[in-house]
Write an enzyme that holds these catalytic residues in place. Structure first.
Site, short mmCIF file in Angstrom:
data_model
loop_
_atom_site.label_atom_id
_atom_site.label_comp_id
_atom_site.label_asym_id
_atom_site.label_seq_id
_atom_site.Cartn_x
_atom_site.Cartn_y
_atom_site.Cartn_z
N GLY A 248 48.50 35.20 57.35
CA GLY A 248 48.79 34.04 58.19
C GLY A 248 49.62 32.95 57.56
O GLY A 248 49.65 31.82 58.08
N ASP B 227 45.26 46.14 52.19
CA ASP B 227 45.38 45.12 51.14
C ASP B 227 44.12 45.06 50.28
O ASP B 227 43.07 44.64 50.74
CB ASP B 227 45.62 43.75 51.78
N SER C 222 49.15 45.32 58.93
CA SER C 222 48.26 45.02 57.82
C SER C 222 46.85 44.87 58.34
O SER C 222 46.54 43.94 59.09
CB SER C 222 48.70 43.73 57.11
N MET D 198 42.33 43.33 47.17
CA MET D 198 42.38 42.11 46.36
C MET D 198 41.14 42.04 45.47
O MET D 198 40.04 42.37 45.92
CB MET D 198 42.41 40.88 47.26
N HIS E 112 48.71 49.47 56.54
CA HIS E 112 48.82 48.77 55.26
C HIS E 112 47.44 48.23 54.89
O HIS E 112 46.82 47.49 55.66
CB HIS E 112 49.84 47.64 55.42
N SER F 114 48.86 39.08 60.89
CA SER F 114 48.40 38.14 61.91
C SER F 114 49.26 38.17 63.17
O SER F 114 48.74 38.03 64.28
CB SER F 114 48.35 36.73 61.33
N MET G 120 57.33 40.75 48.63
CA MET G 120 56.40 39.77 49.21
C MET G 120 57.18 38.56 49.69
O MET G 120 57.96 37.97 48.94
CB MET G 120 55.37 39.31 48.17
N PHE H 173 46.47 35.95 51.01
CA PHE H 173 46.00 35.48 52.32
C PHE H 173 46.96 35.94 53.42
O PHE H 173 48.18 35.96 53.20
CB PHE H 173 45.95 33.95 52.37
N ASP I 184 56.55 42.14 53.28
CA ASP I 184 55.15 41.82 53.59
C ASP I 184 54.91 40.32 53.49
O ASP I 184 55.08 39.73 52.42
CB ASP I 184 54.27 42.57 52.56
N HIS J 169 48.12 48.57 49.09
CA HIS J 169 48.77 47.48 48.34
C HIS J 169 47.74 46.89 47.38
O HIS J 169 46.83 46.17 47.81
CB HIS J 169 49.26 46.45 49.37
N MET K 16 46.60 44.38 44.95
CA MET K 16 46.79 43.04 44.37
C MET K 16 45.68 42.85 43.34
O MET K 16 44.73 42.08 43.54
CB MET K 16 46.74 41.99 45.48
C1 DX5 Z 1 48.98 39.14 51.78
C2 DX5 Z 1 48.96 40.58 52.19
C3 DX5 Z 1 49.61 40.86 53.48
C4 DX5 Z 1 49.01 40.12 54.66
C5 DX5 Z 1 50.13 39.77 55.55
O1 DX5 Z 1 48.54 39.03 50.48
O2 DX5 Z 1 49.59 41.38 51.22
O3 DX5 Z 1 49.69 42.26 53.75
O4 DX5 Z 1 48.07 40.85 55.36
O5 DX5 Z 1 49.64 38.98 56.56
P1 DX5 Z 1 50.60 38.21 57.56
O6 DX5 Z 1 51.45 39.24 58.27
O7 DX5 Z 1 49.64 37.51 58.45
O8 DX5 Z 1 51.44 37.28 56.73
ZN ZN Z 2 49.98 43.50 51.70
#
Ligand code: DX5
Ligand code: ZN
Length: 231
Positions: free
Chosen positions: A160, A50, A23, A52, A48, A213, A152, A158, A190, A81, A83
């Protein structure tokens, strides 16, 4: 984008090995293009991305212009992805920007079925995602339309966060639903994925591991990716 298409074909036909999708949310955004090359050279299957919108989730990341800007940097498959609320408004922009997979959320506002159909019409792979507290039944009606279900295992928004323990049982239930549908659909997972939780998800039936992370803490993520692909 001949290089990208060639790479994608080879990978899709190669085997049913686990796919690893770093990601890019956890990468260094000041050099996103170089970070893409780094994950591709480390053996990642997909990048990947993200997106948002500050409405469906509290954060804002980037939009289609950034995806377009980094597309020439690497031939790696782009797994976008979304969101975002009312995603049908933007699927064409992301398709034109070079996305390969475009995933929308079942919880998002707007015409989700229409968004999935539009992604298919644009020649891209549609995906549906569901949040940790959303029951698996909520995606059943979309299975005829998608190539990917993105499970998910954290609340989106977020990186981490800690892995939610109900993930593997949801993956197993979705695996059964997909088998019953007779369609060829990838299950991605994810959120909070590391060596331990990733293995649990693969054992439950996941095909694609998305990790931010955890993977980006390694200067060289190649050995970790190679290990995951053997599960
Ligand atoms: C969260 C994202 C993920 C995120 C995962 O909303 O969709 O793709 O980057 O991060 P980690 O692997 O750190 O949980
Ligand atoms: Zn994601």
């Amino acid at each position: 984008m001949e290089t990208c298409d060639t790479l994608k074909r080879e990978r899709n036909n190669s085997s049913d090995m686990v796919k690893v999708a770093p990601s890019m949310l956890s990468s260094d955004f000041s050099k996103l293009g170089q970070e893409l090359v780094r994950v591709e050279e480390a053996g990642a299957d997909w990048a990947h991305l993200d997106v948002m919108d500050g409405a469906f989730v509290p954060n804002i990341t980037f939009g289609a212009p950034v995806v377009k800007a980094i597309r020439p940097c690497s031939g790696i498959v782009f797994d976008v992805h979304l969101m975002i609320q009312d995603p049908i408004r933007y699927v064409k922009d992301f398709a034109d920007a070079g996305a390969d997979y475009i995933t929308v959320h079942t919880e998002a506002e707007g015409d989700i079925e229409g968004a999935l159909r539009r992604i298919r019409e644009l020649g891209k792979h549609p995906g549906i995602s569901l949040n940790p507290d959303t029951p698996v039944e909520s995606i059943e009606r979309y299975l005829a339309l998608v190539d990917q279900v993105l499970v998910m295992t954290v609340q989106p928004g977020f990186g981490g966060q800690k892995f939610r323990d109900n993930g593997p049982s949801k993956i197993a239930a979705i695996r059964k639903m997909i088998s019953a549908s007779g369609r060829d659909i990838l299950i991605s997972v994810d959120g909070g994925i590391n060596r331990e939780t990733g293995k649990m998800c693969v054992d439950a039936g996941a095909d694609v591991l998305v990790a931010g992370s955890y993977l980006f803490r390694f200067e060289d993520m190649a050995p970790e990716i190679a290990l995951w692909k053997q599960w």
